[in-house]
Write an enzyme that holds these catalytic residues in place. Structure first.
Site, PDB file in Angstrom:
ATOM      1  N   TYR A 200      24.398 -30.425   6.768  1.00 19.63           N
ATOM      2  CA  TYR A 200      24.046 -29.366   7.732  1.00 19.63           C
ATOM      3  C   TYR A 200      23.375 -28.252   6.934  1.00 19.63           C
ATOM      4  O   TYR A 200      23.995 -27.685   6.033  1.00 19.63           O
ATOM      5  CB  TYR A 200      25.297 -28.800   8.396  1.00 19.63           C
ATOM      6  CG  TYR A 200      26.010 -29.717   9.361  1.00 19.63           C
ATOM      7  CD1 TYR A 200      26.880 -30.711   8.913  1.00 19.63           C
ATOM      8  CD2 TYR A 200      25.832 -29.580  10.743  1.00 19.63           C
ATOM      9  CE1 TYR A 200      27.547 -31.545   9.806  1.00 19.63           C
ATOM     10  CE2 TYR A 200      26.512 -30.401  11.643  1.00 19.63           C
ATOM     11  CZ  TYR A 200      27.357 -31.372  11.163  1.00 19.63           C
ATOM     12  OH  TYR A 200      28.026 -32.197  12.043  1.00 19.63           O
ATOM     13  N   LYS A 296      31.370 -32.227  18.633  1.00 25.05           N
ATOM     14  CA  LYS A 296      32.602 -32.224  19.420  1.00 25.05           C
ATOM     15  C   LYS A 296      32.475 -32.852  20.804  1.00 25.05           C
ATOM     16  O   LYS A 296      33.483 -33.068  21.475  1.00 25.05           O
ATOM     17  CB  LYS A 296      33.102 -30.778  19.583  1.00 25.05           C
ATOM     18  CG  LYS A 296      33.643 -30.195  18.280  1.00 25.05           C
ATOM     19  CD  LYS A 296      34.820 -30.999  17.771  1.00 25.05           C
ATOM     20  CE  LYS A 296      35.189 -30.624  16.344  1.00 25.05           C
ATOM     21  NZ  LYS A 296      36.030 -31.658  15.719  1.00 25.05           N
TER      22      LYS A 296
HETATM   23  C1  PHB Z   1      24.324 -37.357  15.030  1.00 28.40           C
HETATM   24  O1  PHB Z   1      24.499 -38.224  14.139  1.00 28.40           O
HETATM   25  O2  PHB Z   1      23.568 -37.545  16.017  1.00 28.40           O
HETATM   26  C2  PHB Z   1      25.028 -36.023  14.897  1.00 28.40           C
HETATM   27  C3  PHB Z   1      25.942 -35.854  13.870  1.00 28.40           C
HETATM   28  C4  PHB Z   1      26.605 -34.632  13.745  1.00 28.40           C
HETATM   29  C5  PHB Z   1      26.320 -33.611  14.641  1.00 28.40           C
HETATM   30  C6  PHB Z   1      25.396 -33.794  15.679  1.00 28.40           C
HETATM   31  C7  PHB Z   1      24.731 -35.003  15.803  1.00 28.40           C
HETATM   32  O3  PHB Z   1      26.959 -32.401  14.510  1.00 28.40           O
END
Ligand code: PHB
Ligand code: APR
Length: 389
Positions: A200, A296
């Site tokens: 992230y 979530k």
């Molecule tokens: C996803 O893999 O699409 C994904 C993963 C984590 C998140 C949002 C989307 O917080």
């Protein structure tokens, strides 16, 4: 026709509820607006709290998840061209499972078919009636013919745009909402993930997320203005922007390829109270929406369904209605905590249109504090891996 429970919506919430009820001999009919193929064509997030993993195991649909899913013991956060890891196992002794929601939905449909349970696709004009009586029923039209199902309870698992929430009188329903001034442009590609765990990234150009579905299929996102159109984003433009926003060492490892899916999704926080009205119970996106930053959405649907299954089982097996009476308050207590976490992750990681340099520094400092503090990392890990049911 008669059924103990009518479930409106054949997405993860409705199917999981149907599966848990079936395993306890409580028969439910699922009414789904779309075709099976349409439902299974949706691309959605794929991070499961371990409590959700255990719930899917209890529902008897965990085999493929354990065979094909990816257990993750941590996650990376990044800002100012460097990342750091939150070690879930070290902080809270738990992990998460990366396994696409589409796969979960397919596994639940396969189990429902194997059980011979009734799922009606392309059910149009689904309308609950008599929810404030002890003899509710649901009508719908299929291939031009109207049908009626008498039941004891109706589970509204029909998502944010469904009919169920609108059945709660306006004088009773309270809605809480925040719409974020940006969206996520997502790309799915058959390329190896850039990292073994999710990244992230906060960047002054905007948020980015590196995720995955398998070891050969990646899922990436960049924050974009709400005015952007997906057609205006070439694959190359997407990869170039992603590289700008993630740390250079990750960008150097990025393997790009043609997008097999590309879309822009808006971000919203939303909660409807109460989650029960008479014989109607809301579960999943029908009752609440979270920005995907905290992963979530699906996990909250699982939590609601666990509570609703417990409540209905106590009613049918013991005539005990404390679970039914307490469902809304119990579910909302957990929903609001996940709403808070998802909101806080969104505020920390995204660039807001009117964001001042001071606010950018506050975001960077919050990340720096997270990197430096075991207490802060423990709190983050506790929320990300899932609060107790
Ligand atoms: C996803 O893999 O699409 C994904 C993963 C984590 C998140 C949002 C989307 O917080
Ligand atoms: N009648 C019957 N079915 C309906 C109706 C209706 N009026 N309206 C919507 N549906 C169906 C939709 O076609 C969909 O298949 O209800 C289902 C709702 O599924 P989801 O929207 O996936 O919601 P839910 O099951 O609560 O799962 C929550 O899905 O949207 C993601 O991010 C969210 O991961 C979370 C998860």
């Amino acid at each position: 026709m008669r059924a103990q429970v009518v479930i409106i919506g054949g997405g993860p919430a409705g199917l999981l509820l149907g599966q848990l009820l079936h395993r306890d001999g409580i028969e439910a009919v699922v009414l789904e607006l779309r075709t099976r193929d349409y439902v299974l064509s949706r691309i959605r997030a794929g991070v499961l709290e371990w409590g959700a993993v255990e719930t899917l195991d209890a529902a008897g649909v965990g085999a493929r998840m354990h065979a094909e899913g990816l257990p993750h013991e941590g996650v990376y956060l990044a800002a100012q061209n460097r990342g750091f890891r939150i070690d879930f196992e070290a902080r809270v002794g738990r992990r998460v499972m990366v396994y696409g929601q589409t796969e979960i939905t397919a596994d639940l449909y396969a189990a429902r078919d194997a059980a011979g349970a009734v799922t009606i696709h392309e059910a149009e004009g689904v309308t609950p009636h008599g929810l404030d009586t002890d003899a509710p029923y649901v009508t719908y039209t299929k291939d031009g013919t109207e049908h009626r199902i008498d039941c004891d309870f109706v589970a509204g698992c029909d998502g944010f745009h469904g009919v169920s929430r609108t059945c709660i009188p306006k004088s009773v329903l309270r809605a809480f909402e925040r719409v974020y001034p940006f969206g996520w442009l997502g790309v799915l590609s058959d390329t190896p993930p850039v990292s073994d765990e999710l990244i992230y990234a906060n960047h002054e150009r905007g948020f980015a997320l590196c995720s995955m579905r398998t070891k050969t299929r990646s899922r990436y996102y960049v924050q974009v203005p709400l005015s952007d159109k997906v057609g205006a984003w070439s694959d190359q433009a997407f990869w170039d922007e992603l590289r700008r926003r993630i740390p250079e060492d990750s960008a150097a490892r990025l393997v790009t390829g043609p997008s097999i899916e590309k879309s822009i999704a808006p971000l919203r926080s939303f909660v409807a109270e109460p989650m029960r009205w008479g014989r109607l119970f809301l579960a999943g996106d029908a009752a609440h929406i979270v920005p995907p930053t905290g992963a979530k959405g699906l996990n909250l649907a699982v939590g609601d369904v666990r509570y609703l299954h417990e409540a209905l089982l106590a009613h049918y097996s013991d005539g005990d209605d404390t679970g039914i009476e307490g469902y809304s308050d119990r579910a909302l207590a957990r929903v609001w905590k996940a709403e808070r976490f998802s909101w806080s992750m969104t505020m920390m990681l995204h660039r807001f249109p009117d964001q001042s340099p001071f606010e950018q520094r506050m975001q960077e400092t919050e990340l720096a504090y997270l990197e430096s503090s075991v207490a802060a990392q423990t709190a983050m890990a506790e929320n990300y891996t899932g609060l107790p049911f």
